[in-house]
Design a protein around this motif. Structure first.
Motif, PDB file in Angstrom:
ATOM      1  N   TYR A 201       2.884  15.776  28.578  1.00  0.00           N
ATOM      2  CA  TYR A 201       2.341  16.527  29.720  1.00  0.00           C
ATOM      3  C   TYR A 201       3.483  17.262  30.401  1.00  0.00           C
ATOM      4  CZ  TYR A 201      -1.151  17.352  33.416  1.00  0.00           C
ATOM      5  OH  TYR A 201      -2.054  17.919  34.282  1.00  0.00           O
ATOM      6  N   GLN A 203       5.013  20.589  32.969  1.00  0.00           N
ATOM      7  CA  GLN A 203       4.760  21.514  34.080  1.00  0.00           C
ATOM      8  C   GLN A 203       5.688  22.712  33.962  1.00  0.00           C
ATOM      9  OE1 GLN A 203       4.045  19.867  37.947  1.00  0.00           O
ATOM     10  NE2 GLN A 203       4.994  21.592  39.024  1.00  0.00           N
ATOM     11  N   ASN A 303      -4.037  22.469  31.907  1.00  0.00           N
ATOM     12  CA  ASN A 303      -4.793  21.603  32.812  1.00  0.00           C
ATOM     13  C   ASN A 303      -4.880  22.160  34.231  1.00  0.00           C
ATOM     14  OD1 ASN A 303      -2.942  19.478  30.934  1.00  0.00           O
ATOM     15  ND2 ASN A 303      -5.163  19.277  30.877  1.00  0.00           N
ATOM     16  N   GLY A 304      -4.011  23.105  34.531  1.00  0.00           N
ATOM     17  CA  GLY A 304      -4.058  23.684  35.868  1.00  0.00           C
ATOM     18  C   GLY A 304      -3.142  24.887  35.941  1.00  0.00           C
ATOM     19  N   VAL A 305      -3.464  25.774  36.872  1.00  0.00           N
ATOM     20  CA  VAL A 305      -2.654  26.968  37.055  1.00  0.00           C
ATOM     21  C   VAL A 305      -2.748  27.359  38.527  1.00  0.00           C
ATOM     22  CG1 VAL A 305      -4.548  28.589  36.529  1.00  0.00           C
ATOM     23  CG2 VAL A 305      -2.208  29.256  36.032  1.00  0.00           C
ATOM     24  N   LYS A 325       0.184  23.479  34.610  1.00  0.00           N
ATOM     25  CA  LYS A 325       0.303  22.185  33.935  1.00  0.00           C
ATOM     26  C   LYS A 325      -0.260  22.371  32.532  1.00  0.00           C
ATOM     27  CE  LYS A 325       0.550  19.830  38.127  1.00  0.00           C
ATOM     28  NZ  LYS A 325       1.518  18.827  38.606  1.00  0.00           N
ATOM     29  N   SER A 327      -0.785  20.241  28.809  1.00  0.00           N
ATOM     30  CA  SER A 327      -0.597  18.974  28.104  1.00  0.00           C
ATOM     31  C   SER A 327      -1.020  19.107  26.658  1.00  0.00           C
ATOM     32  CB  SER A 327      -1.382  17.856  28.786  1.00  0.00           C
ATOM     33  OG  SER A 327      -2.759  18.078  28.647  1.00  0.00           O
ATOM     34  N   ARG A 329      -2.212  16.828  23.353  1.00  0.00           N
ATOM     35  CA  ARG A 329      -2.660  15.562  22.775  1.00  0.00           C
ATOM     36  C   ARG A 329      -2.026  15.453  21.398  1.00  0.00           C
ATOM     37  NH1 ARG A 329      -4.895  11.972  26.394  1.00  0.00           N
ATOM     38  NH2 ARG A 329      -5.515  13.334  28.104  1.00  0.00           N
ATOM     39  N   LEU A 362       6.451  15.741  32.445  1.00  0.00           N
ATOM     40  CA  LEU A 362       5.930  14.850  33.483  1.00  0.00           C
ATOM     41  C   LEU A 362       5.517  13.486  32.958  1.00  0.00           C
ATOM     42  CD1 LEU A 362       3.537  17.064  35.650  1.00  0.00           C
ATOM     43  CD2 LEU A 362       5.747  16.118  36.308  1.00  0.00           C
ATOM     44  N   HIS A 363       5.029  13.451  31.735  1.00  0.00           N
ATOM     45  CA  HIS A 363       4.347  12.234  31.330  1.00  0.00           C
ATOM     46  C   HIS A 363       4.232  12.194  29.805  1.00  0.00           C
ATOM     47  CE1 HIS A 363       1.849   8.795  31.849  1.00  0.00           C
ATOM     48  NE2 HIS A 363       0.789   9.356  31.314  1.00  0.00           N
TER      49      HIS A 363
ATOM     50  N   PHE B 309      -6.044  21.547  37.886  1.00  0.00           N
ATOM     51  CA  PHE B 309      -5.290  20.645  38.743  1.00  0.00           C
ATOM     52  C   PHE B 309      -3.947  21.250  39.114  1.00  0.00           C
ATOM     53  CE2 PHE B 309      -2.255  17.032  39.095  1.00  0.00           C
ATOM     54  CZ  PHE B 309      -2.786  16.473  40.238  1.00  0.00           C
ATOM     55  N   GLY B 311      -2.076  19.719  41.795  1.00  0.00           N
ATOM     56  CA  GLY B 311      -1.401  18.750  42.662  1.00  0.00           C
ATOM     57  C   GLY B 311      -0.145  18.181  42.017  1.00  0.00           C
ATOM     58  N   GLY B 313       2.071  15.583  39.950  1.00  0.00           N
ATOM     59  CA  GLY B 313       1.863  14.699  38.817  1.00  0.00           C
ATOM     60  C   GLY B 313       0.945  15.280  37.757  1.00  0.00           C
ATOM     61  N   ALA B 314       0.277  14.374  37.035  1.00  0.00           N
ATOM     62  CA  ALA B 314      -0.468  14.773  35.846  1.00  0.00           C
ATOM     63  C   ALA B 314      -1.940  14.412  35.966  1.00  0.00           C
ATOM     64  CB  ALA B 314       0.128  14.082  34.623  1.00  0.00           C
ATOM     65  N   LYS B 315      -2.814  15.353  35.740  1.00  0.00           N
ATOM     66  CA  LYS B 315      -4.237  15.059  35.615  1.00  0.00           C
ATOM     67  C   LYS B 315      -4.727  15.742  34.353  1.00  0.00           C
ATOM     68  CE  LYS B 315      -8.668  15.282  37.975  1.00  0.00           C
ATOM     69  NZ  LYS B 315      -9.460  15.931  39.019  1.00  0.00           N
ATOM     70  N   THR B 316      -5.339  14.964  33.485  1.00  0.00           N
ATOM     71  CA  THR B 316      -5.691  15.481  32.171  1.00  0.00           C
ATOM     72  C   THR B 316      -7.105  16.036  32.191  1.00  0.00           C
ATOM     73  OG1 THR B 316      -6.289  13.233  31.617  1.00  0.00           O
ATOM     74  CG2 THR B 316      -4.135  13.989  30.895  1.00  0.00           C
ATOM     75  N   VAL B 317      -7.201  17.286  32.663  1.00  0.00           N
ATOM     76  CA  VAL B 317      -8.511  17.884  32.855  1.00  0.00           C
ATOM     77  C   VAL B 317      -8.598  19.227  32.121  1.00  0.00           C
ATOM     78  CG1 VAL B 317      -7.789  19.066  34.967  1.00  0.00           C
ATOM     79  CG2 VAL B 317     -10.191  18.489  34.662  1.00  0.00           C
TER      80      VAL B 317
END
Lengths: 459, 459
Positions: A201, A203, A303-305, A325, A327, A329, A362-363, B309, B311, B313-317
């Motif tokens: 994950y 950023q 996952n986000g922008v 963000k 990520s 898999r 991040l992760h 997302f 925010g 950290g990490a959110k897997t969406v």
């Protein structure tokens, strides 16, 4: 060996088991709410006390968060040890007004018990407790050594479990671990999950001009950070939904022929899936089936922008910053750290001039693949056949389960048995969570059978 | 004709003029704050009263917001009429603690008066009032007819000005309009702005799956809306920072040779600009200078982007929705509505399958180009030469000034004189806003000269 006497015991005690489960489900052990801290503690004590009544050596270990229950019964120096993992904390019940009956007033109707935590995970943990109870009552002993690890922080990301495993390696030594915190493939299609995808994950933070600029006064002078970010994001995929990062697929273990065949035989209803997703067509990597793509092929998702003005109406700004963000898999044998480095190199290569980009890893989670050939996996398959009356299907899961990596890394466990007794539509994390009482009964039977199978005793 | 007697009058009354300006600047007429509504009204009344003292027929017109002042003095049936536009409302003063002296306690130091509204726009409006006063005092009459329109809502987007112009077309009839609500090209480089860019402001809303999805469980099954959005955003530009929308440049009037030459001669300090912007290199359309790019060439900028997302950290969406704001600065003869349609067609063409995209045209402004050959523009140039002691430079402005379009459309005015007496570093909209007292004096002189030039009387 015949288990009928034990199964009869289970059947004759079914109503009492359900009553006890209802008692446990009544405790609102919501781990994320500090005002429920006492309830979480109470649920832990309730389970520890039940373990003691069953003859286990049980203890509640404090952590910096909610306590961990460790209970064991290891009388056989020459027999294998099974570690059983579960959790007694639950998700918040909100939105409460969507529940037909209150989330912490467990109610039985139509063959299900409805309550928060029914399926995730109190009901499933409870199957092992009742399997032990029935065995002790009928046979006076268990066929193998058993250790139970039940934590109270799974729903908040198990922040203290890694440290706990590290501190108690010896106490937790085992030959296999059983995790029942998931679902069958479909109702009455019991499953063993043998693969999990990993995760890297990332950023991206793009910085352009020193401050937000007026796009009228300054438009035409600077590289727009959102433009640069879009260029980077676009570059990550090629046609056919392949990830365009150099070397991304190098470590991927191709799906075996038998595996593709097995997946093709699973009863996946594509129309129903599209309806659930609300899309007219599925979309993904060329050359692979939907099930392969969602469980056994690596993917990349944004996952986000964010960046600039996102409010109502018009604001003429060239933002100073933008970010995203992203990520990925991962599947065996992709290594998250290596993938993160490839990602970083790719971004450095494609980032337009005129902006700075910062890449943060991040992760991570490593992909997991448990060999179906392991004796313990074969034993679990036979146990499910005994408990559910049909062979399980073997499936891979598209998500990652961080605790599985913890067990692999901290305890060196390879025989990881992911045996979900729930159903995909049990509503874990949703209103009106439930657990089928028939699955509850079959889960207890399967647990009894698993103990015997692992002991090498044919039922 | 010689204006020395009037200029002497101006010089001898300078201190009093400044004291009066200080009084006006003390009124906190912040139009966006409802608790300052009374102060805005008071500032309007203060100016209307001064107009009356000067012998103008002045009235405060209520609107659904703050009032408009309309003052006129039109004794000459055979002479031209000049409409003068300005505003008496001001920006909020925040952050107040960054001001050296309080924003509404005007203070003179180092040849500047410091206060909110000093340059934007009370000080500039005041130059016309004092020009009228000096002329009346020395000559007893003005050489042309004058109408003053001073509004109280410029800083909140002039929401009621269009309706007011529409209702009072006759009263507002004029041969030219003078707007002093801007800046010289640089300190002591007076300028006439003869071009403004237009605007087409669009919003993109991309919708994919019905709800936000877990990127582990569903990654590999659907087109990610942020991915689709990035694809659209990337497609809007080609190499060399050209806009890639079919037909986008069709209506663009190329820069004339004389214009490019004039722009090349303007004293633009690129190093200083880069330092201000905080970038190592400027970036923009190939083949054009920075000044051409920022004022006379069309541009496209992404003003905002959102989705998923953002925010910590990490959110897997995989988000259900993503969106962006995109605006294009336009030059003559690009039509905002036509450009919006081309944009819409482009997006429809490039949007990936698997998502829906909605395109909304949020806002428009037509580009403005005032001919330098107009007699009134030439008159203004001579007036500035008289007032500032040097020829003005002719410049185009990269932004849009919505009220200019209002005057063109509602009143049919072509002779638009954008004569900024301020300086680029006066701090309009920033803490420590100021107005040079020397520019104040030169502005008054220029206004006096302008009245005479428009009357056809050589100074």
């Amino acid at each position: 060996m015949n288990l009928n006497d034990i199964f009869e015991k289970i059947d004759s005690n079914h109503e009492r088991y359900v009553q006890e489960l209802v008692e446990l489900l009544s405790i609102p052990s919501v781990s994320t709410y500090s005002h429920h801290k006492g309830d979480v503690q109470r649920a832990g004590e309730w389970i520890a006390a039940m373990c003691q009544r069953l003859g286990l050596d049980a203890r509640l270990y404090p952590t910096d968060g909610h306590p961990v229950i460790l209970a064991s019964h290891c009388p056989h120096a020459d027999r294998p040890t099974l570690l059983i993992y579960g959790h007694y904390d639950v998700q918040p019940p909100e939105p409460v007004d969507e529940w037909v009956t209150p989330p912490f007033s467990p109610t039985v109707r139509d063959g299900f018990v409805y309550a928060r935590g029914a399926s995730d995970d109190k009901g499933q943990v409870f199957t092992y407790l009742k399997a032990i109870e029935a065995l002790m009552a009928v046979r006076g002993e268990l066929p193998i050594n058993v250790k139970l690890l039940v934590e109270g922080e799974e729903e908040i990301g198990s922040p203290h479990l890694g440290a706990f495993l590290g501190q108690h390696k010896k106490l937790l030594q085992a030959d296999a671990i059983a995790i029942s915190d998931g679902a069958q493939f479909a109702p009455d299609v019991p499953a063993i999950t043998y693969g999990l995808r990993g995760l890297a994950y990332m950023q991206l933070d793009v910085t352009g001009p020193r401050v937000d600029l007026h796009s009228g006064s300054f438009g035409g002078l600077v590289m727009n950070p959102i433009q640069a970010l879009s260029t980077i994001l676009c570059s990550l995929k090629t046609d056919g939904d392949r990830v365009a990062i150099d070397g991304f697929y190098d470590q991927v273990v191709d799906l075996a022929q038998w595996e593709r065949k097995a997946m093709a035989e699973l009863p996946l209803d594509v129309d129903q899936l599209q309806e659930y997703l609300g899309v007219e067509d599925l979309y993904g990597e060329d050359g692979y089936s939907p099930l392969e793509r969602k469980t056994a092929r690596p993917t990349l998702d944004i996952n986000g922008v964010w960046g600039g003005f996102a409010g109502e109406g018009a604001k003429t700004v060239i933002p100073s910053k933008a970010g995203a963000k992203v990520s990925m898999r991962l599947v065996p044998n992709q290594d998250p750290d290596r993938i993160a480095e490839l990602f970083r190199a790719h971004v450095a290569k494609v980032c337009p001039a005129g902006v700075q980009v910062k890449v943060t890893h991040l992760h991570s989670a490593k992909p997991v693949l448990v060999s179906r050939d392991l004796a313990q996996v074969q034993a679990a398959a036979r146990a499910i056949r005994t408990g559910f009356g049909k062979d399980p299907v073997f499936i891979r899961e598209g998500g990652s389960i961080p605790i599985v990596n913890l067990f692999k890394e901290e305890l060196g466990l390879e025989a990881i048995l992911l045996l979900g007794w729930g159903r995909p539509d049990d509503g874990a994390h949703s209103p009106n969570e439930r657990f089928s009482l028939e699955d509850f009964r079959k889960g207890i039977r399967s647990a009894v059978a698993l103990f015997h199978e692992l002991a090498g005793e044919q039922p």
